[in-house]
Design an enzyme around this catalytic site. Sequence first.
Site, short mmCIF file in Angstrom:
data_model
loop_
_atom_site.label_atom_id
_atom_site.label_comp_id
_atom_site.label_asym_id
_atom_site.label_seq_id
_atom_site.Cartn_x
_atom_site.Cartn_y
_atom_site.Cartn_z
N ASP A 137 0.82 -1.21 0.00
CA ASP A 137 0.00 0.00 0.00
C ASP A 137 0.86 1.26 0.00
O ASP A 137 1.58 1.53 0.97
CB ASP A 137 -0.91 -0.01 1.23
CG ASP A 137 -2.01 1.04 1.15
OD1 ASP A 137 -2.09 1.75 0.13
OD2 ASP A 137 -2.80 1.14 2.11
N ASP A 186 -1.90 6.88 -6.35
CA ASP A 186 -2.15 5.79 -5.41
C ASP A 186 -2.34 4.48 -6.16
O ASP A 186 -3.16 4.39 -7.07
CB ASP A 186 -3.39 6.11 -4.58
CG ASP A 186 -3.72 5.05 -3.55
OD1 ASP A 186 -2.78 4.46 -2.98
OD2 ASP A 186 -4.92 4.81 -3.30
#
Length: 437
Positions: free
Chosen positions: A108, A319
């Site tokens: 992540d 992201d």
Amino acid sequence: MASLFSSVLLSLCLLSSLFLSNANAKPKLGFTADLIHRDSPKSPFYNPMETSSQRLRNAIHRSVNRVFHFTEKDNTPQPQIDLTSNSGEYLMNVSIGTPPFPIMAIADTGSDLLWTQCAPCDDCYTQVDPLFDPKTSSTYKDVSCSSSQCTALENQASCSTNDNTCSYSLSYGDNSYTKGNIAVDTLTLGSSDTRPMQLKNIIIGCGHNNAGTFNKKGSGIVGLGGGPVSLIKQLGDSIDGKFSYCLVPLTSKKDQTSKINFGTNAIVSGSGVVSTPLIAKASQETFYYLTLKSISVGSKQIQYSGSDSESSEGNIIIDSGTTLTLLPTEFYSELEDAVASSIDAEKKQDPQSGLSLCYSATGDLKVPVITMHFDGADVKLDSSNAFVQVSEDLVCFAFRGSPSFSIYGNVAQMNFLVGYDTVSKTVSFKPTDCAKM
């Protein structure tokens, strides 16, 4: 003669100094690991009973849930970002300890701490795979309250007055949490086609009290964000602050995996590379911000009105854990109108996905070229970066509006080698056939 002797002596001294300098320099690392999409058959989250359409719609809903946990507090000039505990689209096979104990964790770029559930677990969510037991690792070591590893966590760390052991507590936007000890241990990672890389004294969170909406098939998180305890910051000079990834398209063969590269393996160069400044925000150092100037739909250019009214710099987060590209509602509406007016086809509705611009996929649908104009870098999107096939007969625009935050999602990044240089503070894009990496 004396002058010649002095010159030779000086040369020898310089050579000796250079040799010692090179001998003392830390070797630069270069290694690659697999990034496994959570809907891949190689993923523990894979559900063979779901259709590809169901998987894509689930990914779209996860995108929405992820951004809806980005909230702004009235008393702070910068947004406070909370992520859901079950967010993230890619997984990494890593091992902790000596001997190596394998876990499958979410990779992540929107998180920092690497953590996993540990035994004994006083209050833990159900996990399918065995828990990591720190007592079985000869290289595991709890860190003290005064250590640099503990102080790096800042307000997420606390200390026990009994044994001076550093503890952590992380809460997520959906009220899930993980609590446990901060420790250092050996981390082993690699891909199916490279030699495993052992990284010593990596800061980890050993969670002994974890609850909430965590998926029982997952084993934790590998934080790749910009904060001080992320894996990227911990590796620091040894990888020159560089990492990159290449995400294969959603339509790729099921056995193909994406790649994440570190250090010397992460250099993005050659024909077609464009670079844009990486913007650091002190109040949100975890997240990687870029500056989006405008978006072109064919020849029509739409100036971007970002979510941060105080500054046009650093107005969008890049992201890997969000599927869609999300833009402020008013700007998205203008973008959607421009896209719709350039497509000569009848619109269709898809209430299941929540995407507002969809078309029949049965005919020859001609879509416009969409270009993202970042500061200093024009990134031209392929049709597969801008549209997703949500069913056999339906394709939808892979952008949507969000209440405030802007995120450059992973569909738009697929088949690009995306390189982060946290030292030079740039993000680079190179069109690449990621399936061939």
